[in-house]
Design a protein around this motif. Structure first.
Motif, mmCIF file in Angstrom:
data_model
loop_
_atom_site.group_PDB
_atom_site.id
_atom_site.type_symbol
_atom_site.label_atom_id
_atom_site.label_comp_id
_atom_site.label_asym_id
_atom_site.label_seq_id
_atom_site.Cartn_x
_atom_site.Cartn_y
_atom_site.Cartn_z
ATOM 1 N N ILE A 24 8.527 7.598 -12.075
ATOM 2 C CA ILE A 24 8.310 7.444 -10.634
ATOM 3 C C ILE A 24 9.567 6.919 -9.956
ATOM 4 C CG2 ILE A 24 7.033 6.110 -8.897
ATOM 5 C CD1 ILE A 24 4.621 6.245 -10.811
ATOM 6 N N LEU A 25 10.261 6.022 -10.638
ATOM 7 C CA LEU A 25 11.477 5.435 -10.081
ATOM 8 C C LEU A 25 12.726 6.094 -10.626
ATOM 9 C CD1 LEU A 25 10.752 1.586 -10.107
ATOM 10 C CD2 LEU A 25 10.656 3.143 -8.152
ATOM 11 N N LEU A 34 3.770 10.846 -8.958
ATOM 12 C CA LEU A 34 3.123 11.069 -10.249
ATOM 13 C C LEU A 34 2.338 12.376 -10.249
ATOM 14 C CD1 LEU A 34 2.675 9.690 -13.006
ATOM 15 C CD2 LEU A 34 0.605 8.673 -12.057
ATOM 16 N N TRP A 35 1.670 12.655 -9.138
ATOM 17 C CA TRP A 35 0.864 13.875 -9.008
ATOM 18 C C TRP A 35 1.731 15.133 -8.929
ATOM 19 C CZ3 TRP A 35 -1.215 15.886 -3.809
ATOM 20 C CH2 TRP A 35 -2.010 17.034 -4.012
ATOM 21 N N LYS A 36 2.785 15.080 -8.103
ATOM 22 C CA LYS A 36 3.595 16.274 -7.840
ATOM 23 C C LYS A 36 4.745 16.477 -8.828
ATOM 24 C CE LYS A 36 1.663 17.963 -4.083
ATOM 25 N NZ LYS A 36 1.125 19.354 -4.035
ATOM 26 N N MET A 37 5.312 15.374 -9.341
ATOM 27 C CA MET A 37 6.501 15.501 -10.182
ATOM 28 C C MET A 37 6.374 14.839 -11.547
ATOM 29 S SD MET A 37 9.697 15.122 -7.498
ATOM 30 C CE MET A 37 9.174 13.592 -6.716
ATOM 31 N N GLY A 38 5.322 14.065 -11.740
ATOM 32 C CA GLY A 38 5.156 13.381 -13.019
ATOM 33 C C GLY A 38 6.031 12.145 -13.106
ATOM 34 N N PRO A 87 0.823 -1.224 0.000
ATOM 35 C CA PRO A 87 0.000 0.000 0.000
ATOM 36 C C PRO A 87 0.856 1.274 0.000
ATOM 37 C CG PRO A 87 -0.827 -1.580 1.613
ATOM 38 C CD PRO A 87 0.516 -2.084 1.166
ATOM 39 N N ILE A 88 2.005 1.227 0.696
ATOM 40 C CA ILE A 88 2.891 2.393 0.737
ATOM 41 C C ILE A 88 3.506 2.635 -0.640
ATOM 42 C CG2 ILE A 88 4.983 3.377 1.765
ATOM 43 C CD1 ILE A 88 4.383 1.804 4.287
ATOM 44 N N VAL A 127 3.001 6.276 -2.406
ATOM 45 C CA VAL A 127 4.165 7.092 -2.764
ATOM 46 C C VAL A 127 4.245 7.271 -4.279
ATOM 47 C CG1 VAL A 127 6.686 7.229 -2.728
ATOM 48 C CG2 VAL A 127 5.462 6.432 -0.702
ATOM 49 N N SER A 128 3.961 6.216 -5.026
ATOM 50 C CA SER A 128 3.988 6.309 -6.491
ATOM 51 C C SER A 128 2.983 7.332 -7.003
ATOM 52 C CB SER A 128 3.692 4.939 -7.111
ATOM 53 O OG SER A 128 4.694 4.000 -6.782
ATOM 54 N N LEU A 129 1.785 7.317 -6.434
ATOM 55 C CA LEU A 129 0.749 8.257 -6.850
ATOM 56 C C LEU A 129 1.118 9.698 -6.485
ATOM 57 C CD1 LEU A 129 -2.493 6.241 -5.947
ATOM 58 C CD2 LEU A 129 -1.579 6.723 -8.234
#
Length: 198
Positions: free
Chosen positions: A37-38, A30-34, A20-21, A25-27
């Protein structure tokens, strides 16, 4: 062999437990930096074998008018700073442990470009698998000099044991809770190693 079995079994259990973490964190990234993700980067591992290390991205890709990336301090902000200060950026390295590239405990895998800068003593840090955490990380992390880090790394190589690993894991947990030694005193990230002065 026992350490490898312990590492991979614990890594699998933690990946399932923390799933779940990973999603949250991935979302957020994606929301803040696009995308991406990795953060992936080549690092030297056991016997200097090169592998790709995984981390959650903590810096934006913002550039100046010349197309050059802005300094770390300006790109590490907001959600990225929170992810790094809580060590959540290290969670994807559980997959490195599961693959066998890394261990839970060992010298941190550093940049490939450092290989030609080490002296013979410092090269011994590659006599064991690199770790998510290590003796240097619980004795100063980014708040101590490179020379001190390497001395602590080689001390671990010479004194490693299961009990020492358990101690390091416990101290790492305490450091994460306290959020200590995340950055060096001079910058948002550790300054690059430029070779030995002697």
């Amino acid at each position: 062999m026992l350490k490898s079995l312990f590492d991979r079994t614990l890594a699998l259990l933690l990946i399932i437990l923390f799933s779940p973490i990973y999603i949250i964190v991935s979302l957020l990234i994606l929301w803040k930096m696009g995308t991406p993700i990795l953060f992936r980067q080549k690092r030297p591992g056991y016997q200097e074998k090169i592998f790709s290390i995984y981390k959650f991205r903590t810096m934006t890709n913002e550039k100046d008018i010349n197309g050059e990336l802005l300094p770390d301090e300006q790109r590490l902000a907001g959600i990225g700073k929170f992810i790094r200060s809580t060590s959540l950026d290290e969670l994807p390295q559980l997959f490195n442990v599961l693959k066998g590239d890394m261990s839970f405990v060992g010298p941190r895998p550093l940049l490939v470009e450092y290989l030609e800068l080490y002296n013979n003593e410092q090269k011994r840090r590659h006599d064991v698998k690199p770790g998510i955490t290590g003796w240097a990380q619980v004795n100063g992390r980014n708040a101590i000099s490179w020379e001190q880090k390497f001395e602590l790394d080689t001390w671990y190589v010479d004194n490693r044991s299961f009990l020492l690993d358990i101690k390091i894991l416990w101290l790492t947990f305490l450091n994460v809770i306290k959020r200590v030694d995340i950055s060096s005193s001079a910058s948002a990230t550790m300054e690059k190693f430029k070779g030995n002065s002697k």
